[in-house]
Design an enzyme around this catalytic site. Structure first.
Site, mmCIF file in Angstrom:
data_model
loop_
_atom_site.group_PDB
_atom_site.id
_atom_site.type_symbol
_atom_site.label_atom_id
_atom_site.label_comp_id
_atom_site.label_asym_id
_atom_site.label_seq_id
_atom_site.Cartn_x
_atom_site.Cartn_y
_atom_site.Cartn_z
ATOM 1 N N ARG A 45 0.805 -1.193 0.000
ATOM 2 C CA ARG A 45 0.000 0.000 0.000
ATOM 3 C C ARG A 45 0.853 1.264 0.000
ATOM 4 O O ARG A 45 0.377 2.346 -0.306
ATOM 5 C CB ARG A 45 -0.889 -0.003 1.259
ATOM 6 C CG ARG A 45 -2.035 -0.989 1.157
ATOM 7 C CD ARG A 45 -2.754 -1.129 2.491
ATOM 8 N NE ARG A 45 -2.285 -2.329 3.174
ATOM 9 C CZ ARG A 45 -2.750 -2.709 4.373
ATOM 10 N NH1 ARG A 45 -3.624 -1.952 5.022
ATOM 11 N NH2 ARG A 45 -2.326 -3.813 4.926
ATOM 12 N N ASP A 102 7.579 2.377 -2.771
ATOM 13 C CA ASP A 102 7.834 3.433 -1.787
ATOM 14 C C ASP A 102 9.291 3.428 -1.316
ATOM 15 O O ASP A 102 9.985 4.430 -1.426
ATOM 16 C CB ASP A 102 6.858 3.342 -0.597
ATOM 17 C CG ASP A 102 6.837 1.963 0.075
ATOM 18 O OD1 ASP A 102 7.512 1.033 -0.407
ATOM 19 O OD2 ASP A 102 6.130 1.809 1.088
ATOM 20 N N ASP A 105 14.429 -1.457 0.660
ATOM 21 C CA ASP A 105 15.110 -1.665 1.937
ATOM 22 C C ASP A 105 16.073 -2.849 1.767
ATOM 23 O O ASP A 105 17.155 -2.678 1.228
ATOM 24 C CB ASP A 105 14.014 -1.920 2.987
ATOM 25 C CG ASP A 105 14.532 -2.010 4.406
ATOM 26 O OD1 ASP A 105 15.416 -1.237 4.776
ATOM 27 O OD2 ASP A 105 14.037 -2.874 5.161
ATOM 28 N N PHE A 154 13.933 4.190 10.391
ATOM 29 C CA PHE A 154 12.567 3.771 10.078
ATOM 30 C C PHE A 154 11.742 5.019 9.799
ATOM 31 O O PHE A 154 11.633 5.904 10.642
ATOM 32 C CB PHE A 154 11.957 2.934 11.194
ATOM 33 C CG PHE A 154 10.757 2.175 10.708
ATOM 34 C CD1 PHE A 154 10.913 0.976 10.024
ATOM 35 C CD2 PHE A 154 9.476 2.680 10.885
ATOM 36 C CE1 PHE A 154 9.811 0.290 9.518
ATOM 37 C CE2 PHE A 154 8.369 1.997 10.392
ATOM 38 C CZ PHE A 154 8.534 0.802 9.715
HETATM 39 P P1 IMP Z 1 12.309 -4.837 1.263
HETATM 40 O O1 IMP Z 1 11.694 -6.043 0.662
HETATM 41 O O2 IMP Z 1 13.088 -5.153 2.499
HETATM 42 O O3 IMP Z 1 13.114 -4.003 0.291
HETATM 43 O O4 IMP Z 1 11.146 -3.990 1.839
HETATM 44 C C1 IMP Z 1 10.437 -3.133 1.134
HETATM 45 C C2 IMP Z 1 9.184 -2.751 1.893
HETATM 46 O O5 IMP Z 1 9.399 -2.702 3.307
HETATM 47 C C3 IMP Z 1 8.783 -1.359 1.507
HETATM 48 O O6 IMP Z 1 7.943 -1.383 0.405
HETATM 49 C C4 IMP Z 1 8.066 -0.883 2.735
HETATM 50 O O7 IMP Z 1 6.712 -1.273 2.663
HETATM 51 C C5 IMP Z 1 8.718 -1.615 3.865
HETATM 52 N N1 IMP Z 1 9.674 -0.740 4.559
HETATM 53 C C6 IMP Z 1 11.014 -0.730 4.438
HETATM 54 N N2 IMP Z 1 11.569 0.232 5.181
HETATM 55 C C7 IMP Z 1 10.543 0.872 5.780
HETATM 56 C C8 IMP Z 1 10.467 2.009 6.671
HETATM 57 O O8 IMP Z 1 11.461 2.656 7.054
HETATM 58 N N3 IMP Z 1 9.211 2.372 7.057
HETATM 59 C C9 IMP Z 1 8.092 1.721 6.660
HETATM 60 N N4 IMP Z 1 8.118 0.677 5.824
HETATM 61 C C10 IMP Z 1 9.334 0.254 5.385
HETATM 62 MG MG MG Z 2 5.869 -1.602 0.348
#
Ligand code: IMP
Ligand code: MG
Length: 182
Positions: A45, A102, A105, A154
């Protein structure tokens, strides 16, 4: 989730986000200038605010579609497993596609999603992420366009949540937990 009290410190203002989206939109408009129609895919979302602002700056014929992948529970820790909770409504074979995320990470979500969508044989598939936390990366992936590189904090706001809260902040802020009273 815990009810640990926290405050939100501004990291990126609404004005700075808008200015950056204007720049990125010019680059994307130039990249896809020959498209008959670009399919802009928002990852739910967290990208819903970003995609809304982004598409209004694109000077291109577009369609919007959404995909929901889960990598997160209601916590600040990312899990490795990525599941598709809601798939696209439309086919993307032979189409120009822009995936809008968005935050990148660990990179697991974007890697999984691009792998899945590329298997459907789009003509051209690019990715854009509003935020990038390169220091957190666990898999080798980078979005083609990035709004802002940020440190390992975060963040919330501008569509991004902490346990479903704070998505409606107009800016990006970082969560700062208040010291435990113990
Ligand atoms: P990844 O698969 O670890 O790259 O995570 C990506 C998803 O984790 C993003 O689309 C976000 O929804 C969530 N995410 C990563 N870092 C944050 C943060 O600092 N705040 C809130 N959501 C996060
Ligand atoms: Mg996400």
């Amino acid at each position: 989730m815990s009810e640990r009290p926290y405050v939100i410190d501004t990291m990126i203002s609404a004005k700075a986000i808008a200015a950056r989206i204007e720049e990125l939109s010019k680059e994307i408009t130039a990249e896809y200038s020959d498209t008959d129609k670009l399919v802009v895919v928002g990852l739910l979302r967290g990208s819903f605010v970003f995609i809304a602002d982004l598409v209004r700056e694109l000077d291109l014929p577009i369609e919007v579609d959404f995909l929901e992948a889960s990598s997160y529970g209601d916590s600040t820790e990312s899990s490795r497993e990525v599941r598709i909770l809601k798939d696209l409504r439309g086919a993307i074979e032979g189409r120009d596609v822009l995936v809008v995320e968005d935050i990148v990470d660990t990179g697991h979500t974007l890697k999984h999603v691009t792998h899945l969508l590329n298997s459907r044989k789009p003509k051209r598939l690019n990715t854009i992420a509003l935020l990038d936390k390169p220091s957190r990366r666990e898999v080798n992936i980078r979005a083609d366009w990035i709004g802002f590189e940020i440190p390992d904090e975060f963040v919330v706001g501008y569509g991004i949540d902490f346990a479903q809260r704070n998505r409606n902040l107009p800016y990006i802020g970082k969560v700062r937990f208040l010291a435990d009273a113990e």
